[in-house]
Design an enzyme around this catalytic site. Structure first.
Site, PDB file in Angstrom:
ATOM      1  N   GLU A 156     -25.194 -49.840  17.960  1.00  0.00           N
ATOM      2  CA  GLU A 156     -26.580 -49.527  17.468  1.00  0.00           C
ATOM      3  C   GLU A 156     -27.149 -48.419  18.475  1.00  0.00           C
ATOM      4  O   GLU A 156     -26.603 -48.296  19.529  1.00  0.00           O
ATOM      5  CB  GLU A 156     -27.568 -50.547  17.372  1.00  0.00           C
ATOM      6  CG  GLU A 156     -27.840 -51.421  18.762  1.00  0.00           C
ATOM      7  CD  GLU A 156     -28.988 -50.428  19.445  1.00  0.00           C
ATOM      8  OE1 GLU A 156     -30.017 -50.231  18.729  1.00  0.00           O
ATOM      9  OE2 GLU A 156     -29.149 -50.588  20.708  1.00  0.00           O
TER      10      GLU A 156
ATOM     11  N   SER B 146     -30.418 -52.208  24.554  1.00  0.00           N
ATOM     12  CA  SER B 146     -30.621 -50.843  24.790  1.00  0.00           C
ATOM     13  C   SER B 146     -29.748 -50.382  26.149  1.00  0.00           C
ATOM     14  O   SER B 146     -28.781 -50.828  26.188  1.00  0.00           O
ATOM     15  CB  SER B 146     -31.982 -50.284  24.847  1.00  0.00           C
ATOM     16  OG  SER B 146     -32.166 -48.949  24.826  1.00  0.00           O
TER      17      SER B 146
ATOM     18  N   HIS C   7     -32.907 -51.767  17.928  1.00  0.00           N
ATOM     19  CA  HIS C   7     -34.229 -51.324  18.295  1.00  0.00           C
ATOM     20  C   HIS C   7     -35.491 -51.646  17.527  1.00  0.00           C
ATOM     21  O   HIS C   7     -36.535 -51.572  17.804  1.00  0.00           O
ATOM     22  CB  HIS C   7     -34.294 -50.024  18.506  1.00  0.00           C
ATOM     23  CG  HIS C   7     -33.777 -49.717  20.118  1.00  0.00           C
ATOM     24  ND1 HIS C   7     -32.132 -49.497  20.079  1.00  0.00           N
ATOM     25  CD2 HIS C   7     -34.028 -49.140  21.155  1.00  0.00           C
ATOM     26  CE1 HIS C   7     -31.866 -49.386  21.540  1.00  0.00           C
ATOM     27  NE2 HIS C   7     -32.961 -49.070  22.068  1.00  0.00           N
TER      28      HIS C   7
END
Length: 336
Positions: free
Chosen positions: A237, A114, A305
């Site tokens: 992502e 992330s 995630h």
């Protein structure tokens, strides 16, 4: 710049953890303690960063405090792996102040995902050290079985095995994006049957680079963003974004000519994607932005995630066989 490889982990090694942005150890103490106990049960020693339990509202501490926490772990010779507790929004603030020379002298496994994309790519760009897009302590290792066990299996298989020159990923049977209050979760999350889409033909080989799409905009154009080279495989992502934001981010890459250089795209699952009533998917958005440009795409990869999470070395070459529907690493990614 020469590539630097960290040493494999082994039982008894120390994993240091840090909070470069969000204060997860403060707002999710139950999940944090469960995650810490889980890794200790796997045979590792856990060493807390100095901001453990601290909170400065949206972050764990000031920029100076957060980089001091990370540099302390970097300079500690007993620590063999540095794992983030979670992501957030402001990890890029640390990049000008990291002790890169200490990392060159004593390479360690650096892992997270992330917002930690900024640190993984920045460290790789400044040192040549292979970094790892993979689980964070609280967010990933605090999940309940069986999903946490699959996440740890990937961590073990990629980071604890010596003399690895290749590795072929397996598609997890199930996956989950269910959102549950971390401090109230007492049962495993509900899951979906899993599949990856291989949209292309033949085999594509290239260096894996990338990570969280939204985070990369915070380092784009700086010395901390590795150059996307001809033939690279681009990992992308994101999480909890609306379709309008995803379209903008994909268009940014298009405008920068990134899609003209990469040989393939690995598109991770988008956790709780908001299609704003369109019914469209991130893949559909990407294909619209590509505008019929030929591009092999692996869609739905589980380095993202969602749970479980697969470890992906950044800076390492990979093969995607679109006919056999396999993804393999061509190492090494750890010191032999």
């Amino acid at each position: 710049m020469d590539v630097i490889l960290p040493k494999p982990l082994k039982a008894g090694d120390t994993i240091g953890f840090f909070s470069p942005s969000s204060p997860a150890t403060a707002f999710a103490p139950t999940r944090f303690m469960r995650a810490k106990a889980y890794l200790e049960q796997q045979g590792f020693v856990l060493k807390a960063g100095q901001l453990t339990g601290c909170s400065d509202h949206y972050r764990s501490g000031t920029i100076a405090e957060r980089v001091s926490e990370l540099n302390t772990l970097i300079r500690d010779p007993s620590i063999r792996c540095i794992m983030s507790t979670i992501g957030g929004s402001n990890s890029n603030a640390l990049l000008p102040y990291i002790d890169y020379e200490a990392l060159k002298r004593d390479p360690k496994i650096i892992i997270g995902y992330s917002d930690v994309t900024a640190l993984l790519l920045g460290i790789y760009a400044k040192t040549g050290l292979i970094t790892f897009y993979g689980p964070a302590l609280v967010a990933s290792m605090g999940e309940l079985p069986p999903l946490v066990d699959e996440t740890f299996a990937s961590f073990r298989d990629l980071l604890c095995a010596e003399r690895q020159q290749s590795f072929t990923y397996s598609v997890p049977a199930q996956w989950s994006e269910e959102m549950i209050d971390w401090e109230k979760q007492t049962a495993p999350k509900s899951t979906h049957d899993n599949r990856w889409e291989f949209l292309g033909t033949g085999t594509v080989s290239g260096r894996i680079i990338g990570g969280n799409l939204n985070t990369m905009t915070g380092i784009w154009g700086s010395e901390f963003m590795p150059e996307v080279r001809e033939g690279d495989i681009l990992l992308l992502e994101d999480s909890l974004k609306g379709i309008e934001t995803v379209e903008r981010s994909f268009c940014h890459l298009k405008l920068c000519g990134v899609f003209d250089r990469v040989s393939a795209i690995i598109l991770g699952k988008h956790e709780l994607f908001n299609h704003r009533g369109t019914g469209r998917t991130p893949l559909a958005v990407l294909q619209e932005v590509l505008n019929d440009q030929e591009m092999p795409i692996l869609n739905g990869f589980d380095s993202c995630h969602t749970h479980p999470m697969l470890v992906t070395p950044l800076g390492v070459k990979a093969d995607i066989d679109f006919d056999a529907e396999t993804v393999s690493l061509r190492g090494p990614w750890l010191e032999q």
